[in-house]
Each structure stands twice: as structure tokens, then as C-alpha cells.
Design a protein around this motif. Structure first.
Motif, PDB file in Angstrom:
ATOM      1  N   ARG A 169       0.859  -1.243  -0.025  1.00  0.00           N
ATOM      2  CA  ARG A 169       0.001   0.013   0.162  1.00  0.00           C
ATOM      3  C   ARG A 169       1.055   1.244   0.026  1.00  0.00           C
ATOM      4  N   ASP A 172       2.778   2.197  -3.347  1.00  0.00           N
ATOM      5  CA  ASP A 172       1.605   2.225  -4.308  1.00  0.00           C
ATOM      6  C   ASP A 172       1.689   1.200  -5.589  1.00  0.00           C
ATOM      7  N   VAL A 174       0.524  -1.687  -8.135  1.00  0.00           N
ATOM      8  CA  VAL A 174      -0.635  -1.719  -8.971  1.00  0.00           C
ATOM      9  C   VAL A 174      -0.923  -3.182  -9.147  1.00  0.00           C
ATOM     10  N   HIS A 176      -2.168  -6.239 -11.594  1.00  0.00           N
ATOM     11  CA  HIS A 176      -2.595  -6.474 -13.037  1.00  0.00           C
ATOM     12  C   HIS A 176      -3.550  -7.656 -13.091  1.00  0.00           C
ATOM     13  N   THR A 185      -6.058  -3.029 -14.698  1.00  0.00           N
ATOM     14  CA  THR A 185      -5.206  -2.698 -13.649  1.00  0.00           C
ATOM     15  C   THR A 185      -6.075  -2.171 -12.486  1.00  0.00           C
ATOM     16  N   ILE A 186      -5.557  -2.336 -11.387  1.00  0.00           N
ATOM     17  CA  ILE A 186      -6.305  -1.874 -10.050  1.00  0.00           C
ATOM     18  C   ILE A 186      -5.078  -1.074  -9.240  1.00  0.00           C
ATOM     19  N   ALA A 187      -5.488   0.099  -8.858  1.00  0.00           N
ATOM     20  CA  ALA A 187      -4.567   0.843  -7.863  1.00  0.00           C
ATOM     21  C   ALA A 187      -4.737  -0.188  -6.625  1.00  0.00           C
ATOM     22  N   PHE A 188      -3.421  -0.385  -6.004  1.00  0.00           N
ATOM     23  CA  PHE A 188      -3.505  -1.175  -4.699  1.00  0.00           C
ATOM     24  C   PHE A 188      -4.538  -0.596  -3.786  1.00  0.00           C
ATOM     25  N   ASP A 190      -7.341   0.811  -4.063  1.00  0.00           N
ATOM     26  CA  ASP A 190      -8.577   0.608  -4.499  1.00  0.00           C
ATOM     27  C   ASP A 190      -9.161  -1.121  -4.413  1.00  0.00           C
ATOM     28  N   ILE A 214       1.877  -8.037  -9.944  1.00  0.00           N
ATOM     29  CA  ILE A 214       1.881  -6.948  -9.044  1.00  0.00           C
ATOM     30  C   ILE A 214       3.081  -6.085  -9.571  1.00  0.00           C
TER      31      ILE A 214
END
Length: 344
Positions: A169, A172, A174, A176, A185-188, A190, A214
Motif C-alpha cells: 500500500r 503504491d 498496482v 494487474h 489494472t487496479i491501484a492497490f 482500490d 503486481i
């Protein structure tokens, strides 16, 4: 006995085709899923063994960051030379969790998806909104020592158990993901959800999606001043009461240019408030760190049995930041500083 089928796909498209079957679940290391099956908390009808997929590499992304394969084992990740060099905080967080045997089996993707260790969740003889939505949360009026002080809801006060995720976290990261429609992709920040009225949904990953890797962005400014501090009941194989992942960018003048902090053991997801981190800029002193801790813990609420966590978290934040100022070298590759009962 719960009958189930077992399939072994050899590529990602085949795995995604199999997961659409009713009651299907992916399994890699199985360090959490198999336990849940033994306790009859989760009873999949089909297990899809994804260990043959080519998702176990750890490699440079060409921009100073790293790509961590979802099937790379936690131990391999923690001891990888590039992780130790660029992200010592991540190495320390991984080594603070579980046991060597489990870290040798557990996968990076599985670590993100592990479920709470709330004792009510594991006991199928009692109600649990996370296991059976609408049945109730006995932890709220029950044994709450391990439970959340931030981001909880009337439906659930469980905490997320991962150490690795707390480090990801602040880095930062991401996530995949592969889907039958393509990749996303998802931001961590979120990736994991707060409980709200749907505590049974842990993440924003769809049931038919697969984590492939990741991504860690380059963070050379933080490598020299990072720390993972974990407070737990005993020094081995225990989940955090409170943990702190802290990274500081300190200039040649000794002033903090940027700081990042995330907490574990206190919420349904790794807890970070990026808007508060501007308070860390300036001289690295206890008063500044205490003011930041108060902001990060704004709204914290205990349930009686876990009230102590609020003070413990505040003191742990201040302590972790002071340790980060001193430098990373005392924390590299050897897990966490450990305390038992009481505040830091």
C-alpha cells in the motif's frame, strides 16, 4: 465430505475458462484456502490448480520498478536481490508474516486474497456477516481484541491479516488482472474494500478474474529510510495487533521531503490516508510525528476489548517514523520489531 473436481490448466485463457464454472476457485499455494475448506468455511465445487501458469517471475520493469509474478512465492520475493535492494520494506513485511514453511508455499497473488482470521468467521457454528450475509456480527459485542478500530461498519469489524499488503500500500503497487475480455489494472488502494453493508466481498476483483502480477513503481528515494514495525501477541507466527509500514524521503539537509505510512491490523484493508502525509514534511521530530498519528487515526473507535489499539497504534506510528529516520539497515530482511502486550 464435500465432493469436488480438480483441474490443471496450462495457460491463462484455459484458467479463465474454468473459473466460470459454478463453485470454482483458483488454488496456488493453498495456505489459506485449504484451511478454510478444512473448517468448512469455504466449500468450492471445483479447484483450479494454477501452478502450471507462467506467472512466477520477478523482473525489472525497465523503469526502475519491479513486476512481481502472482505465482512467485512469498519467500522467493522477500529474498530476491532486486527486492532487497529497491524495496527492503517489502522484504521485511513479508518476513514478518507466517512461518518459513508457509512463506515457501504462499503465492504473492494468494497473499492479496487471503481472508480475515476473525475467530467468528472461522467458526461455522456462530453467525458471521462475512461468511453468511445478514446473520449478524457477534464480534461487536464479543471478543474483539484482534478487531478493527478504523473503517469498520455495524456489519463487520474484522481486520485484513496480510503484512505484505501493508507494504504494498505505501509502495503504491498496482495489481494487474486478466479477464476473458482482456486485461485491467487496479491501484492497490482500490483493491481491498471496507465492509460497509457487504462485508462478504473482500476485494474489487471479480470472481472470474485472475491476478497475473503486481507492479511496483520505482521508489529509490525511500529505500534508505523505511521500516516495518509489527506488534503482536508472540514473536512467531502471529497476526498483527498493529503494524506500521513507514517510508521517508529525507534530503541532505535532514528534512523530510515526503513520507508515506500505512497501518495493518486495524482495518478491513491496509489503512492509509495520503492527504495526511503532507504533515510529515519538515523536521523529523516527535511532535510532527504525533500530529500525523492523530490525523491518521482520526475517527478510530474501539469495541471495548480492542480500545487499547488506539493508543498502541498512535505510539507505534511515532516509533516507526523515528526508526525510519534512523535508517533501513536495522530492518532489512529480518521481518519486524516485535512486542507483545500493551502499547509500544
Amino acid at each position: 465430505m464435500n465432493p469436488l473436481s480438480f483441474v490443471v490448466p496450462f495457460d491463462v485463457p484455459a484458467a479463465l475458462a474454468q473459473i466460470r464454472a459454478e463453485g470454482a476457485r483458483f488454488v496456488a499455494g493453498g495456505t489459506n484456502l485449504i484451511d478454510l475448506m478444512k473448517e468448512r468455511v469455504m466449500l468450492p465445487q471445483r479447484l483450479i490448480d494454477i501452478n502450471r501458469l507462467a506467472l512466477d517471475t520477478i523482473e525489472d520493469d525497465g523503469h526502475g520498478g519491479l513486476l512481481l509474478g502472482a505465482l512467485a512465492r512469498n519467500a522467493a520475493t522477500a529474498y530476491h536481490p532486486l527486492v532487497l535492494e529497491r524495496y527492503p520494506l517489502l522484504s521485511a513485511a513479508i518476513l514478518a508474516g507466517a512461518s518459513p514453511q508457509i512463506r515457501n508455499m504462499a503465492s504473492n497473488g494468494g497473499n492479496l486474497l487471503q481472508r480475515t482470521r476473525c475467530h467468528y468467521f472461522y467458526d461455522v457454528g456462530v453467525p458471521c456477516n462475512k461468511r453468511a450475509p445478514g446473520s449478524g456480527c457477534p464480534a461487536i459485542d464479543g471478543l474483539s481484541r484482534q478487531h478493527a478500530i478504523l473503517g469498520a461498519s455495524p456489519s463487520c469489524i474484522a481486520t485484513h491479516p496480510s503484512d505484505m499488503c501493508v507494504a504494498l500500500r505505501v509502495l503504491d503497487a498496482v495489481v494487474h488482472v486478466a479477464t476473458q475480455e482482456g486485461e485491467r489494472t487496479i491501484a492497490f488502494g482500490d483493491f481491498h474494500r471496507l465492509p460497509g453493508e457487504q462485508p462478504h466481498i473482500d476485494t474489487t476483483l471479480a470472481p472470474d478474474e485472475l491476478i497475473t502480477h503486481i507492479a511496483l513503481p520505482a521508489a529509490p528515494r525511500f529505500a534508505a529510510h523505511s521500516i516495518y514495525l509489527k506488534l503482536r501477541e508472540r514473536t512467531s507466527y502471529a497476526f498483527a495487533l498493529v503494524s506500521v509500514a513507514a517510508m521517508l524521503d529525507i534530503g541532505e539537509d535532514g528534512l523530510i521531503r515526503e513520507g508515506r505510512v500505512a497501518l495493518g491490523g486495524v482495518a478491513h484493508k491496509p489503512w492509509r490516508v495520503p492527504q495526511a502525509e503532507a504533515l510529515l514534511q519538515g523536521a523529523p521530530d516527535a511532535a510532527r510525528f504525533a500530529a500525523f498519528a492523530d490525523r491518521l487515526l482520526e475517527g478510530a473507535q474501539g469495541q471495548g476489548g480492542n480500545d487499547f489499539k488506539i493508543l498502541m497504534a498512535r505510539r507505534s506510528i511515532v516509533r516507526a517514523l523515528a526508526m525510519a529516520v534512523a535508517g533501513t539497515h536495522n530492518n532489512t530482511g529480518h521481518g519486524s520489531t516485535v512486542m507483545t502486550r500493551g502499547a509500544a
